[in-house]
Motif scaffolding. Structure first.
Motif, mmCIF file in Angstrom:
data_model
loop_
_atom_site.group_PDB
_atom_site.id
_atom_site.type_symbol
_atom_site.label_atom_id
_atom_site.label_comp_id
_atom_site.label_asym_id
_atom_site.label_seq_id
_atom_site.Cartn_x
_atom_site.Cartn_y
_atom_site.Cartn_z
ATOM 1 N N SER A 6 39.210 101.364 60.024
ATOM 2 C CA SER A 6 39.472 101.350 61.408
ATOM 3 C C SER A 6 39.425 102.591 62.031
ATOM 4 O O SER A 6 39.092 103.263 63.015
ATOM 5 N N VAL A 7 40.207 103.658 61.144
ATOM 6 C CA VAL A 7 40.138 105.031 61.630
ATOM 7 C C VAL A 7 38.658 105.778 61.925
ATOM 8 O O VAL A 7 38.776 106.364 62.821
ATOM 9 N N TRP A 8 38.057 105.487 60.830
ATOM 10 C CA TRP A 8 36.491 106.092 61.112
ATOM 11 C C TRP A 8 35.813 105.396 62.241
ATOM 12 O O TRP A 8 35.186 105.883 63.133
ATOM 13 N N THR A 9 35.959 104.044 61.980
ATOM 14 C CA THR A 9 35.105 103.226 62.998
ATOM 15 C C THR A 9 35.475 103.347 64.446
ATOM 16 O O THR A 9 34.587 103.629 65.331
ATOM 17 N N GLU A 10 36.622 103.228 64.601
ATOM 18 C CA GLU A 10 37.203 103.391 66.019
ATOM 19 C C GLU A 10 37.046 104.964 66.641
ATOM 20 O O GLU A 10 36.833 105.007 67.723
ATOM 21 N N PHE A 11 37.533 105.711 65.657
ATOM 22 C CA PHE A 11 37.019 107.082 66.149
ATOM 23 C C PHE A 11 35.606 107.245 66.510
ATOM 24 O O PHE A 11 35.377 108.020 67.510
ATOM 25 N N SER A 12 34.743 107.045 65.793
ATOM 26 C CA SER A 12 33.172 107.259 65.788
ATOM 27 C C SER A 12 32.882 106.368 67.051
ATOM 28 O O SER A 12 32.141 106.994 68.049
ATOM 29 N N ARG A 13 33.223 105.159 67.578
ATOM 30 C CA ARG A 13 33.036 104.568 68.659
ATOM 31 C C ARG A 13 33.454 105.086 69.702
ATOM 32 O O ARG A 13 32.743 105.337 70.730
ATOM 33 N N LYS A 14 34.883 105.690 69.692
ATOM 34 C CA LYS A 14 35.190 106.281 70.878
ATOM 35 C C LYS A 14 34.710 107.738 71.145
ATOM 36 O O LYS A 14 34.303 108.041 72.223
ATOM 37 N N PHE A 15 34.187 108.480 70.150
ATOM 38 C CA PHE A 15 33.868 109.770 70.402
ATOM 39 C C PHE A 15 32.267 109.641 70.823
ATOM 40 O O PHE A 15 31.803 110.295 71.799
ATOM 41 N N LEU A 16 31.669 108.572 70.530
ATOM 42 C CA LEU A 16 30.040 108.299 70.883
ATOM 43 C C LEU A 16 30.263 107.910 72.395
ATOM 44 O O LEU A 16 29.364 108.341 73.259
ATOM 45 N N GLU A 17 31.303 107.073 72.705
ATOM 46 C CA GLU A 17 31.276 106.558 74.192
ATOM 47 C C GLU A 17 31.575 107.818 75.131
ATOM 48 O O GLU A 17 31.064 107.909 76.101
ATOM 49 N N LEU A 18 32.418 108.598 74.702
ATOM 50 C CA LEU A 18 32.674 109.923 75.400
ATOM 51 C C LEU A 18 31.526 110.754 75.556
ATOM 52 O O LEU A 18 31.072 111.246 76.661
ATOM 53 N N TRP A 19 30.685 110.758 74.519
ATOM 54 C CA TRP A 19 29.539 111.676 74.618
ATOM 55 C C TRP A 19 28.522 111.080 75.484
ATOM 56 O O TRP A 19 27.782 111.885 76.267
ATOM 57 N N ARG A 20 28.402 109.982 75.608
ATOM 58 C CA ARG A 20 27.345 109.243 76.388
ATOM 59 C C ARG A 20 27.913 109.308 77.875
ATOM 60 O O ARG A 20 27.063 109.387 78.793
ATOM 61 N N SER A 21 29.141 109.432 78.149
ATOM 62 C CA SER A 21 29.657 109.166 79.655
ATOM 63 C C SER A 21 30.351 110.522 79.886
ATOM 64 O O SER A 21 30.275 110.568 81.269
ATOM 65 N N GLU A 22 30.469 111.412 79.176
ATOM 66 C CA GLU A 22 31.359 112.511 79.626
ATOM 67 C C GLU A 22 30.536 113.801 79.260
ATOM 68 O O GLU A 22 31.395 115.007 79.063
#
Length: 435
Positions: free
Chosen positions: A312-328
């Motif tokens: 979960s540490v990797w999958t959730e980090f990756s998901r959140k990081f990509l969301e930030l990249w797409r929106s911020e």
């Protein structure tokens, strides 16, 4: 970060003194916001020095109204003594990092109440009833909130200090603000990336059972190339402002809350170092768990949770990081004007996935490096050290080293976080020759 000045060496040299209980009581009494928080008369305050780390003094101060934690840097490495001097400026960088992290990941670091650069001292909120996460893991405690909190901390602090989120000028100002923290970086460069792979006076391991493994690591050129590549990346990849020492001893937890502490090693470095540190410490908790069992299988549920959390540490980090990249994404990297239209957006998304694959490979390698240093280097951890039977401890450590070598030398072959946890499960059943 551009408004932050560098620490003043003159101020530190003229003002600094090591505070003992009476000195600290008088000092805090003169800081109105802290005295008000503690409440009552200074004479009634209880003061306990509780530092069990390698570098600093840590005091818990309690009064009728509440409590605070006080951290003061020593001018040397506490673990070793005055023979290993260390600059007091690390307290300044810790203060900068804490205030920076508080803006980016509110609620996930302790609140700073007071800072005195000259005394190399930081006063923070007292975290209660939190405990050091590593102690809880040794006891077999699970923390259901941890993965959510730590991945939010990682994603936000790393993304928002990277070229993806800030301009080149802002990034360079940030690098400059932390550039003087090279003494702490040097500790990492030596103790993590160099000493465990050579004869070094301060290395230690569980003798005699790990003697052959330690010797093999000192002669393993494939391993030496792999660790040298990781060291080079640590030296020359200022990707984001990293915590720099994000192990389970630098995280305080309850069942419902997580707080990241002790960022005195902070500097602009490779993102995978922080993510890998978290994963490494969870893997060590998993592989040490066998040594803490009183009856076979009693910690099976805990161990399953640990490996689920690694994933979960990797999958959730990756998901959140990509969301930030797409929106911020407001930084100078990957300008949106180069990726306009449907085809451009699709191509940029492909590039994002490739970027994350590279970051995952870095994470696997850095995680391995963190495991090795805790078994063959100077500073060990209680995951293994509290296993009373030294031979049983050595078995757990040998399994960890076997996993770490594969992760470091063959990092590219670990195509997913599931491959890492599978390798950990497999090595859990391996028994070294001495067992």
């Amino acid at each position: 970060m551009s408004s932050q000045r560098r620490p003043s060496a003159d101020a530190r040299e003229s003002d600094y003194r090591i505070l003992h209980e009476a000195d600290l009581r008088d000092y805090l009494a003169g800081v109105p916001e802290v005295a008000a928080r503690l409440g009552g008369s200074p004479a009634s305050w209880s003061i306990s020095e509780v530092g069990d780390g390698n570098l600093n003094l840590v005091f818990i101060v309690k009064g009728a109204g509440g409590g605070v934690a006080v951290k003061q840097a020593l001018p040397y490495v506490r673990l070793v003594g005055e023979s290993w001097p260390l600059p007091l400026s690390r307290s300044h960088y810790e203060y900068l990092a804490l205030t920076h992290q508080a803006r980016l990941a509110p609620g996930l670091v302790p609140v700073v109440l007071h800072h005195n650069e000259g005394l190399a001292l930081v006063v923070m909120e007292l975290l209660e009833p939190h405990i050091i996460m590593r102690k809880g893991l040794v006891g077999g405690t699970t923390y259901p909130r941890f993965d959510e909190d730590v991945t939010t901390f990682l994603a936000r602090t790393l993304f928002f200090s990277s070229d993806l989120a800030v301009t080149a000028a802002e990034k360079k100002d940030g690098i400059a603000a932390f550039a003087g923290n090279h003494a702490l970086c040097k500790i990492t460069e030596d103790l993590i990336f160099t000493d465990p792979y050579r004869v070094a006076e301060q290395n230690r391991w569980t003798e005699p059972w790990l003697d052959a493994t330690a010797a093999a690591f000192r002669g393993d050129l494939d391993l030496h190339v792999a660790i040298s590549r990781l060291k080079l990346k640590f030296l020359n990849a200022p990707e984001a402002l990293i915590h720099g020492d994000l192990h389970t001893g630098s995280i305080m937890v309850t069942a419902g809350e997580t707080k990241v502490i002790d960022p005195e090693f902070a500097f602009y470095g490779p993102m995978g170092f922080d993510i890998g540190a978290v994963i490494a410490n969870l893997l060590m908790a998993y592989l040490a768990s066998d040594g803490h069992e009183r009856s076979p299988g009693e910690r099976r549920a805990f161990e399953a949770w640990v490996l689920e959390t690694v994933e979960s540490v990797w999958t959730e980090f990756s998901r959140k990081f990509l969301e930030l990249w797409r929106s911020e994404a407001k930084g100078d990297a990957y300008p949106v004007t180069l990726f306009e239209g449907e085809a451009g957006a699709a191509r940029l998304e492909t590039e994002r996935q490739a970027y994350m694959a590279g970051l995952f490979e870095d994470t696997v390698g850095f995680a391995a490096a963190k495991i090795v240093r805790r078994i063959l280097g100077l500073a060990h951890n209680i995951d293994f050290e509290l296993i009373e039977d030294p031979k049983r401890r050595a078995v757990c450590e040998a399994r960890s080293l076997r996993l770490a070598r594969a992760m470091m030398v063959e990092a590219v072959s670990f195509g997913s976080i599931g491959a890492v946890t599978k390798a950990a499960r497999d090595v859990r059943d391996w028994r070294p020759d001495f067992a």
